[in-house]
Design a protein around this motif. Structure first.
Motif, PDB file in Angstrom:
ATOM      1  N   LYS A 149       2.830 -13.726  -0.292  1.00  0.00           N
ATOM      2  CA  LYS A 149       2.955 -12.482   0.468  1.00  0.00           C
ATOM      3  C   LYS A 149       1.858 -11.506   0.052  1.00  0.00           C
ATOM      4  CE  LYS A 149       8.004 -12.825   0.921  1.00  0.00           C
ATOM      5  NZ  LYS A 149       9.298 -12.176   0.643  1.00  0.00           N
ATOM      6  N   GLU A 150       1.461 -10.697   1.011  1.00  0.00           N
ATOM      7  CA  GLU A 150       0.449  -9.678   0.745  1.00  0.00           C
ATOM      8  C   GLU A 150       1.077  -8.493   0.013  1.00  0.00           C
ATOM      9  OE1 GLU A 150      -2.224  -6.480   3.316  1.00  0.00           O
ATOM     10  OE2 GLU A 150      -1.563  -8.356   4.262  1.00  0.00           O
ATOM     11  N   ILE A 151       0.359  -7.938  -0.959  1.00  0.00           N
ATOM     12  CA  ILE A 151       0.830  -6.759  -1.679  1.00  0.00           C
ATOM     13  C   ILE A 151       0.527  -5.528  -0.829  1.00  0.00           C
ATOM     14  CG2 ILE A 151       0.531  -5.334  -3.738  1.00  0.00           C
ATOM     15  CD1 ILE A 151      -0.182  -7.879  -5.269  1.00  0.00           C
ATOM     16  N   VAL A 152       1.566  -4.767  -0.565  1.00  0.00           N
ATOM     17  CA  VAL A 152       1.411  -3.571   0.260  1.00  0.00           C
ATOM     18  C   VAL A 152       0.673  -2.502  -0.542  1.00  0.00           C
ATOM     19  CG1 VAL A 152       2.610  -1.784   1.556  1.00  0.00           C
ATOM     20  CG2 VAL A 152       3.516  -4.128   1.497  1.00  0.00           C
ATOM     21  N   THR A 153      -0.333  -1.863   0.076  1.00  0.00           N
ATOM     22  CA  THR A 153      -1.121  -0.834  -0.605  1.00  0.00           C
ATOM     23  C   THR A 153      -1.169   0.487   0.159  1.00  0.00           C
ATOM     24  OG1 THR A 153      -3.140  -1.669   0.454  1.00  0.00           O
ATOM     25  CG2 THR A 153      -2.590  -2.539  -1.734  1.00  0.00           C
ATOM     26  N   LYS A 154      -1.036   0.477   1.469  1.00  0.00           N
ATOM     27  CA  LYS A 154      -1.225   1.678   2.280  1.00  0.00           C
ATOM     28  C   LYS A 154      -0.168   2.735   1.946  1.00  0.00           C
ATOM     29  CE  LYS A 154      -1.881   3.216   7.044  1.00  0.00           C
ATOM     30  NZ  LYS A 154      -1.904   2.815   8.478  1.00  0.00           N
ATOM     31  N   ASN A 155      -0.681   3.928   1.527  1.00  0.00           N
ATOM     32  CA  ASN A 155       0.166   5.076   1.186  1.00  0.00           C
ATOM     33  C   ASN A 155       1.148   4.785   0.043  1.00  0.00           C
ATOM     34  OD1 ASN A 155      -1.025   6.616   3.268  1.00  0.00           O
ATOM     35  ND2 ASN A 155       0.442   5.802   4.772  1.00  0.00           N
ATOM     36  N   GLU A 156       0.837   3.769  -0.769  1.00  0.00           N
ATOM     37  CA  GLU A 156       1.713   3.420  -1.892  1.00  0.00           C
ATOM     38  C   GLU A 156       1.234   4.111  -3.168  1.00  0.00           C
ATOM     39  OE1 GLU A 156       4.485   1.363  -2.083  1.00  0.00           O
ATOM     40  OE2 GLU A 156       4.443   1.394   0.114  1.00  0.00           O
ATOM     41  N   ASP A 157       2.192   4.349  -4.085  1.00  0.00           N
ATOM     42  CA  ASP A 157       1.821   4.864  -5.406  1.00  0.00           C
ATOM     43  C   ASP A 157       1.102   3.764  -6.186  1.00  0.00           C
ATOM     44  OD1 ASP A 157       2.996   7.360  -4.976  1.00  0.00           O
ATOM     45  OD2 ASP A 157       4.968   6.631  -5.643  1.00  0.00           O
ATOM     46  N   PHE A 158       0.127   4.186  -6.974  1.00  0.00           N
ATOM     47  CA  PHE A 158      -0.608   3.206  -7.779  1.00  0.00           C
ATOM     48  C   PHE A 158       0.319   2.584  -8.824  1.00  0.00           C
ATOM     49  CE2 PHE A 158      -3.204   2.226 -11.559  1.00  0.00           C
ATOM     50  CZ  PHE A 158      -3.995   1.228 -11.014  1.00  0.00           C
ATOM     51  N   ASN A 159       0.318   1.256  -8.864  1.00  0.00           N
ATOM     52  CA  ASN A 159       1.196   0.513  -9.770  1.00  0.00           C
ATOM     53  C   ASN A 159       0.345  -0.515 -10.521  1.00  0.00           C
ATOM     54  OD1 ASN A 159       3.107  -1.002 -11.102  1.00  0.00           O
ATOM     55  ND2 ASN A 159       4.438  -1.296  -9.328  1.00  0.00           N
ATOM     56  N   THR A 160       0.261  -0.360 -11.820  1.00  0.00           N
ATOM     57  CA  THR A 160      -0.597  -1.253 -12.615  1.00  0.00           C
ATOM     58  C   THR A 160      -0.105  -2.701 -12.595  1.00  0.00           C
ATOM     59  OG1 THR A 160       0.654  -0.667 -14.616  1.00  0.00           O
ATOM     60  CG2 THR A 160      -1.355   0.576 -14.172  1.00  0.00           C
ATOM     61  N   GLU A 161       1.154  -2.918 -12.227  1.00  0.00           N
ATOM     62  CA  GLU A 161       1.686  -4.281 -12.175  1.00  0.00           C
ATOM     63  C   GLU A 161       1.299  -5.002 -10.882  1.00  0.00           C
ATOM     64  OE1 GLU A 161       5.844  -4.201 -12.803  1.00  0.00           O
ATOM     65  OE2 GLU A 161       5.712  -3.508 -14.892  1.00  0.00           O
ATOM     66  N   THR A 189       1.144 -12.142  -3.872  1.00  0.00           N
ATOM     67  CA  THR A 189       2.127 -12.666  -4.824  1.00  0.00           C
ATOM     68  C   THR A 189       2.599 -14.029  -4.342  1.00  0.00           C
ATOM     69  OG1 THR A 189       3.989 -11.622  -3.639  1.00  0.00           O
ATOM     70  CG2 THR A 189       2.956 -10.357  -5.415  1.00  0.00           C
ATOM     71  N   LEU A 190       2.947 -14.866  -5.300  1.00  0.00           N
ATOM     72  CA  LEU A 190       3.536 -16.173  -5.004  1.00  0.00           C
ATOM     73  C   LEU A 190       4.929 -16.192  -5.604  1.00  0.00           C
ATOM     74  CD1 LEU A 190       3.494 -19.086  -4.008  1.00  0.00           C
ATOM     75  CD2 LEU A 190       2.353 -19.735  -6.145  1.00  0.00           C
ATOM     76  N   ASN A 191       5.938 -16.210  -4.730  1.00  0.00           N
ATOM     77  CA  ASN A 191       7.337 -16.138  -5.177  1.00  0.00           C
ATOM     78  C   ASN A 191       7.549 -14.932  -6.089  1.00  0.00           C
ATOM     79  OD1 ASN A 191       7.968 -18.528  -3.768  1.00  0.00           O
ATOM     80  ND2 ASN A 191       7.282 -19.775  -5.503  1.00  0.00           N
ATOM     81  N   ASP A 192       7.031 -13.786  -5.627  1.00  0.00           N
ATOM     82  CA  ASP A 192       7.161 -12.480  -6.292  1.00  0.00           C
ATOM     83  C   ASP A 192       6.388 -12.396  -7.605  1.00  0.00           C
ATOM     84  OD1 ASP A 192       8.834 -11.557  -4.264  1.00  0.00           O
ATOM     85  OD2 ASP A 192      10.617 -12.363  -5.253  1.00  0.00           O
ATOM     86  N   LYS A 193       5.510 -13.341  -7.887  1.00  0.00           N
ATOM     87  CA  LYS A 193       4.650 -13.277  -9.059  1.00  0.00           C
ATOM     88  C   LYS A 193       3.211 -13.062  -8.604  1.00  0.00           C
ATOM     89  CE  LYS A 193       3.201 -15.781 -13.180  1.00  0.00           C
ATOM     90  NZ  LYS A 193       3.327 -17.033 -13.974  1.00  0.00           N
ATOM     91  N   VAL A 194       2.555 -12.060  -9.197  1.00  0.00           N
ATOM     92  CA  VAL A 194       1.208 -11.703  -8.766  1.00  0.00           C
ATOM     93  C   VAL A 194       0.230 -12.836  -9.085  1.00  0.00           C
ATOM     94  CG1 VAL A 194      -0.717 -10.093  -9.072  1.00  0.00           C
ATOM     95  CG2 VAL A 194       1.633  -9.245  -9.081  1.00  0.00           C
TER      96      VAL A 194
END
Length: 204
Positions: A149-161, A189-194
């Motif tokens: 799955k693609e990691i959502v970035t638009k208008n998101e808070d910066f998350n170091t994880e 992410t692959l199965n919720d793992k980056v």
């Protein structure tokens, strides 16, 4: 009775005891010697039995020790075979999974080849664009079906994880501070793992 008479009676009693006749016409001294001899014989027999018992015990322990060594070697050999078999089976499963994954990707490659041929033979660019977009959607669907799955970035808070800050950019408002302004490279992410961090520009 005077002390002299008492002393004389004791002497007579002692003489009677020493000279008295016991069963089987044996005196006390003779019986004592026979008892000593009997005890010696018993001790001798016990020693002989003890030696045999120790030797038998040693033999039994040595046999048990050898059996334990053989069993241990057999278990080590079986475990080594199990480990090799497990490694081989794991490698086979990975190969099968990889083969299935690429087999499912082959239709997408076919679509790309048809799109390339269309680029060479058609003048309808809009139709080609729509065809490429369709292939892209199919590929995204393929990734989603396999847990990517693609990691959502638009208008998101910066998350170091999830995100990797490529650069900081002055925020135009207080609301943009600490938020992602732009995405340079998408993360997944692959199965919720980056498996790849999203490279982003963060408001400061």
């Amino acid at each position: 009775m005077s002390n002299k008479h008492k002393y004389q009676n004791h002497k007579n009693i002692d003489k009677n005891i020493q000279g008295s006749v016991l069963p089987e016409n044996k005196t006390v001294d003779a019986l004592s010697k026979e008892e000593d001899a009997s005890q010696a014989n018993v001790l001798t027999e016990l020693r002989e039995v003890g030696v045999d018992t120790v030797e038998q015990k040693e033999k039994d322990l040595r046999e048990e020790y050898n059996n334990l060594i053989d069993n241990n070697l057999r278990l080590l050999a079986e475990f080594d075979n199990y480990r090799k078999r497990t490694v081989k089976e794991k490698a086979d499963l990975i190969n099968i999974a990889t083969a299935n994954l690429f087999r499912e990707m082959l239709p997408l490659i076919d679509d790309f080849e048809r799109a390339r041929q269309a680029l060479e033979s058609t003048s309808d660019i809009l139709a080609v664009v729509e065809g490429v977009d369709l292939i892209y959607q199919k590929f995204v669907q393929f990734l989603t079906q396999h847990g990517i799955k693609e990691i959502v970035t638009k208008n998101e808070d910066f998350n170091t994880e999830l995100h990797e800050a490529v650069t900081l950019f002055p925020a135009s408002s207080e609301e943009e501070k600490g938020k992602i302004i732009d995405c340079i490279s998408k993360g997944y992410t692959l199965n919720d793992k980056v498996i790849r961090f999203a490279k982003v520009v963060v408001g400061q």
